[in-house]
Scaffold this motif. Structure first.
Motif, PDB file in Angstrom:
ATOM      1  N   TYR A  13       0.837  -1.204   0.000  1.00 53.21           N
ATOM      2  CA  TYR A  13       0.000   0.000   0.000  1.00 53.21           C
ATOM      3  C   TYR A  13       0.870   1.252   0.000  1.00 53.21           C
ATOM      4  O   TYR A  13       0.669   2.169  -0.798  1.00 53.21           O
ATOM      5  CB  TYR A  13      -0.906  -0.034   1.227  1.00 53.21           C
ATOM      6  CG  TYR A  13      -1.719   1.211   1.485  1.00 53.21           C
ATOM      7  CD1 TYR A  13      -2.751   1.578   0.626  1.00 53.21           C
ATOM      8  CD2 TYR A  13      -1.466   2.000   2.608  1.00 53.21           C
ATOM      9  CE1 TYR A  13      -3.508   2.719   0.875  1.00 53.21           C
ATOM     10  CE2 TYR A  13      -2.221   3.137   2.866  1.00 53.21           C
ATOM     11  CZ  TYR A  13      -3.239   3.491   1.993  1.00 53.21           C
ATOM     12  OH  TYR A  13      -3.975   4.619   2.239  1.00 53.21           O
ATOM     13  N   ARG A  17       1.142   4.209  -2.862  1.00 48.11           N
ATOM     14  CA  ARG A  17       0.787   5.600  -2.570  1.00 48.11           C
ATOM     15  C   ARG A  17       1.967   6.555  -2.703  1.00 48.11           C
ATOM     16  O   ARG A  17       1.814   7.678  -3.195  1.00 48.11           O
ATOM     17  CB  ARG A  17       0.221   5.702  -1.135  1.00 48.11           C
ATOM     18  CG  ARG A  17      -1.106   5.012  -0.933  1.00 48.11           C
ATOM     19  CD  ARG A  17      -2.252   5.670  -1.684  1.00 48.11           C
ATOM     20  NE  ARG A  17      -2.513   7.026  -1.236  1.00 48.11           N
ATOM     21  CZ  ARG A  17      -3.404   7.332  -0.297  1.00 48.11           C
ATOM     22  NH1 ARG A  17      -4.093   6.365   0.294  1.00 48.11           N
ATOM     23  NH2 ARG A  17      -3.616   8.566   0.035  1.00 48.11           N
ATOM     24  N   CYS A  90      -6.153   2.723  -3.851  1.00 48.52           N
ATOM     25  CA  CYS A  90      -5.106   3.361  -4.671  1.00 48.52           C
ATOM     26  C   CYS A  90      -5.447   3.381  -6.158  1.00 48.52           C
ATOM     27  O   CYS A  90      -4.561   3.341  -7.012  1.00 48.52           O
ATOM     28  CB  CYS A  90      -3.776   2.639  -4.466  1.00 48.52           C
ATOM     29  SG  CYS A  90      -3.175   2.654  -2.775  1.00 48.52           S
ATOM     30  N   GLU A  93      -3.851   6.407  -7.985  1.00 45.14           N
ATOM     31  CA  GLU A  93      -2.399   6.278  -8.167  1.00 45.14           C
ATOM     32  C   GLU A  93      -2.079   5.326  -9.321  1.00 45.14           C
ATOM     33  O   GLU A  93      -1.159   5.590 -10.107  1.00 45.14           O
ATOM     34  CB  GLU A  93      -1.750   5.760  -6.882  1.00 45.14           C
ATOM     35  CG  GLU A  93      -1.650   6.786  -5.769  1.00 45.14           C
ATOM     36  CD  GLU A  93      -2.917   6.908  -4.945  1.00 45.14           C
ATOM     37  OE1 GLU A  93      -2.921   7.684  -3.979  1.00 45.14           O
ATOM     38  OE2 GLU A  93      -3.916   6.219  -5.276  1.00 45.14           O
TER      39      GLU A  93
END
Length: 312
Positions: A13, A17, A90, A93
């Motif tokens: 994660y 990010r 996400c 992203e």
């Protein structure tokens, strides 16, 4: 012109990010291309601590300062903290990588679960794990993935068969064998087609041919300890003789604290006359070639614990 295929494994994660946007920026600044391979399910990084009894595990984590690079919070996911769902949290992203012009593909559904289990699991488990990742990729990007790169270079025969069912034409799930200094044991190692028990798979394998940063950082090579200050020059010495290479990066390393090393490498490879390209670009260059066929084999590599799919 010789090429360096840049393959970026996004494991966590935090890597998605923070590391991914940094990598996009650095690569753009250096006019380098790459393929980003995403973990699409939950981040259970904390479960990796169960590898404590695996030979070589302590050596690796002490050399590469796992806590420093991954962060305490990440190491608690799935243990003391809930595991964040990367593919839900996400999305922006990931999509921004595609918008920036970079190739995207699948790394895994759950990195730790895949890496620690796939070799001993069967058809049903494998299809479910790959299916979850495939469907999540479709949700995020609106199109089928073209490529894959196995977490920890861990696969099984059913996983390779599934790549063919998904009509993926190229993947990077294996390692070329390396000597202790990180140089290729077989100078001819390169893309190939895989065979297992007489069955030949169609998906072309692009084996990683260079050591990763975490494999050689802190290791003594030829009487010299590899540090953050000299690791780039060592890797550049391995590419001094022009030939095509595949280099695997990690969003948690080159995308964060070790980003200055990536900049050194990109500058050095440009000076050596290399072009940094994506897996898709490499496939376009080799798709018409008659490639060698190699049987599925496993081996250990210097600086990494446990066996992985290997090109001997």
């Amino acid at each position: 012109m010789p090429t360096i295929v840049l393959k970026i494994d996004v494991d966590t994660y935090r890597g998605t990010r923070e590391g991914v946007p940094n990598l996009v920026r650095i690569l753009k600044q250096h006019q380098a291309n790459a393929t980003f391979l995403f973990s699409l399910g939950k981040d259970h990084t904390g479960w990796a601590m169960r590898r404590v009894f695996r030979p070589g595990f302590f050596s690796k984590v002490s050399r590469t300062s796992v806590l420093e690079h991954y962060g305490f919070k990440t190491l608690m996911y799935g243990v003391m903290l809930p595991a964040p769902d990367i593919g839900k949290l996400c999305v922006e992203e990931m999509r921004s990588v595609k918008r920036a012009g970079f190739e995207c593909g699948i790394h895994t559904w759950d990195h730790v679960v895949w890496q620690d289990n796939v070799r001993k699991r069967g058809e049903s488990w494998t299809r479910k794990q790959m299916g979850l990742a495939y469907e999540r990729y479709l949700e995020i990007f609106g199109a089928a993935p073209k490529t894959f790169g196995a977490a920890g270079w861990q696969m099984n025969p059913e996983a390779f068969a599934q790549l063919d069912r998904y009509q993926m034409q190229y993947s990077s799930d294996s390692r070329a064998m390396l000597k202790e200094d990180g140089s290729l044991a077989n100078p001819l190692a390169g893309p190939y087609r895989l065979r297992h028990e007489g069955k030949e798979f169609q998906c072309i394998q692009m084996p990683t041919t260079l050591p990763t940063l975490d494999e050689i950082l802190g290791v003594e090579i030829n009487g010299e300890t590899i540090t953050e200050g000299n690791i780039a020059s060592h890797l550049l010495s391995l590419t001094a003789e022009p030939r095509n290479h595949v280099f695997t990066m990690h969003a948690e390393l080159e995308g964060q604290k070790l980003a200055p090393i990536l900049v050194e490498l990109l500058n050095g490879w440009a000076e050596q006359g290399y072009q940094c390209i994506s897996m898709g670009q490499y496939y376009a260059n080799i798709r018409e070639q008659e490639l060698p066929i190699h049987d599925l084999t496993w081996a250990e590599l210097p600086g990494r614990s446990g066996e992985m799919v290997a090109l001997n």
